[in-house]
Write an enzyme that holds these catalytic residues in place. Sequence first.
Site, mmCIF file in Angstrom:
data_model
loop_
_atom_site.group_PDB
_atom_site.id
_atom_site.type_symbol
_atom_site.label_atom_id
_atom_site.label_comp_id
_atom_site.label_asym_id
_atom_site.label_seq_id
_atom_site.Cartn_x
_atom_site.Cartn_y
_atom_site.Cartn_z
ATOM 1 N N ASP A 9 0.824 -1.032 -0.019
ATOM 2 C CA ASP A 9 -0.213 0.142 0.108
ATOM 3 C C ASP A 9 1.040 1.264 0.152
ATOM 4 O O ASP A 9 2.253 1.229 0.443
ATOM 5 C CB ASP A 9 -0.826 -0.196 1.323
ATOM 6 C CG ASP A 9 -1.492 1.409 1.545
ATOM 7 O OD1 ASP A 9 -2.253 1.698 0.727
ATOM 8 O OD2 ASP A 9 -1.490 1.657 2.525
HETATM 9 MG MG LIG Z 1 -2.777 3.208 3.645
#
Ligand SMILES: [Mg+2]
Length: 228
Positions: A9
């Site tokens: 991410d």
């Molecule tokens: Mg994040």
Amino acid sequence: MKYDFLLFDADDTLLDFKKSEDISFQIVLKKNRITGDYNSLIESYKTINNLLWAQHALGIVSKDFLKIERFRKFLEVNSLSADPVMMCDDYLNTLPDQVFLIEGTLDLLTSLHKKIPLIIVTNGIGVVQHQRLHNSGLKPFIDLMIVSEECGYSKPDVRIFQHTFNSLKISHEKNKILMIGDKLETDILGANRIGIDSCWFNPDKNPNTTKITPTFEIQNLKDLIIHL
Ligand SMILES: [Mg+2]
């Protein structure tokens, strides 16, 4: 190494989005001549913004709607007058320039680079995320970045992972892929749904109040190495 591919991410995992958001928001307030108690203004904006992103993750609102609505609602809730479209433009124009790394990011990526493909899978706005990656100095380390807006699906939708695997021409077993991220509801749930291992990056040691279970958890990025 246990894994053949690492999916990261971006925001609040490799990049310090909270700090970027904070500084960008200050600039937007200043440009639009909005004054008041800064802490309560930003908290109000964050609450509205987080709610809209949560609704977006559930498919309730579109990203185009969210971009402006978060400022429209912010102005309404705080009884302020300004142009939400202008605020949105100011925010999106300044955000890519405000890039800060999470502690340990550079060391981690430096040590993994060329040893294992490093992929970013991020929920966000395409042009903003590409510019932020460029400005972060991390681009040379990243083999591929998939942005939800460009692929049409956001984490935790399995289709963003399928799209990533297709782009990488991955024919490997799923147990060779690890997703690393700070959000249980998007990064970890998405990984669970597609059937890959997941690492919850939880620097603040927040309790897990969900039923979403990561494969393992780390508090510091440097600790990822021992799990690979
Ligand atoms: Mg994040």
